[in-house]
Scaffold this motif. Sequence first.
Motif, PDB file in Angstrom:
ATOM      1  N   THR A 103      10.197  -8.923  36.525  1.00 47.31           N
ATOM      2  CA  THR A 103       9.896  -8.462  37.875  1.00 47.31           C
ATOM      3  C   THR A 103      10.737  -7.220  38.148  1.00 47.31           C
ATOM      4  O   THR A 103      11.901  -7.159  37.740  1.00 47.31           O
ATOM      5  N   SER A 107       7.128  -5.611  41.617  1.00 55.25           N
ATOM      6  CA  SER A 107       6.024  -5.841  40.698  1.00 55.25           C
ATOM      7  C   SER A 107       6.443  -6.841  39.642  1.00 55.25           C
ATOM      8  O   SER A 107       7.618  -6.984  39.337  1.00 55.25           O
ATOM      9  N   SER A 108       5.454  -7.571  39.095  1.00 57.05           N
ATOM     10  CA  SER A 108       5.731  -8.592  38.090  1.00 57.05           C
ATOM     11  C   SER A 108       4.922  -8.311  36.849  1.00 57.05           C
ATOM     12  O   SER A 108       3.851  -7.704  36.889  1.00 57.05           O
ATOM     13  N   TRP A 135      11.842  -3.967  41.053  1.00 59.03           N
ATOM     14  CA  TRP A 135      11.917  -3.482  42.427  1.00 59.03           C
ATOM     15  C   TRP A 135      12.461  -2.056  42.393  1.00 59.03           C
ATOM     16  O   TRP A 135      13.301  -1.718  41.546  1.00 59.03           O
TER      17      TRP A 135
END
Length: 247
Positions: free
Chosen positions: A203, A2-3, A205
Amino acid sequence: MSSAGPAAAAATPSAAKLNPAVAPGGNFDLSRWELQLPTGSPGSPTTIPSSGLVGSNGFQDSYFSTDKTDGSMSFWDPENGVTTPNSHYARSELREMNPNGSAAAWSVPGTHTLSATVKSTQIPNHVCVGQIHLGQNSGSTKPLLELFYYANGDVKMGIEQTPAGGNEILYKVGNVPVGTQFTYVIALTGGNTIRLTLNGKQTTWPLASAFKSYTMYFKAGDYDQSTGSSSTVGAKVQFYALSIQHA
């Protein structure tokens, strides 16, 4: 993955005024780092302990030095340099250590952060400028992640999927023109999340569960990802800020 948009300013390191007349240890706190050089004998690169790096008169040579124009901590790594037994690529790179000089190996729970301001002016193909690596007694010789900077300016995060390695996935996270400074913050947080903040853009993960029982440590510097017979072709990376935090 996701960012998010720009993170809080506190998450991005700012480079202090650097003195071009002193060794890197006069501008940077190197008391928690060991230096690996692209020299030595095959499979056994030269290393410089923390005690040899600290202070204005600390170690420097043609592979690790203070840039005389801007005071940055400069790393040079030729393609034909000496490598470790587990890599085809040479490096001029710092490895995280404990205050007592032993090799750092921290557990996953908590918040672990590596912050830097960096630029590269020479990149044959791509170069790793920051890592989280699995502990040396963990049973694996692989990194959890590597932050790569490419000759076309692309910045990519490579994340291994298993401790055995061989299945690294690359995620493009930005583009920075070669020769331009940028900031990165690599973090492992909450025991379950990998986070990268690149020039304020975040970002994240998920951390694969297979890694959660392993110990880890940070690396930062110039780990060139090309190989050859040349002593003049290689990567040059300059750091303007570098810090580690564990909480």
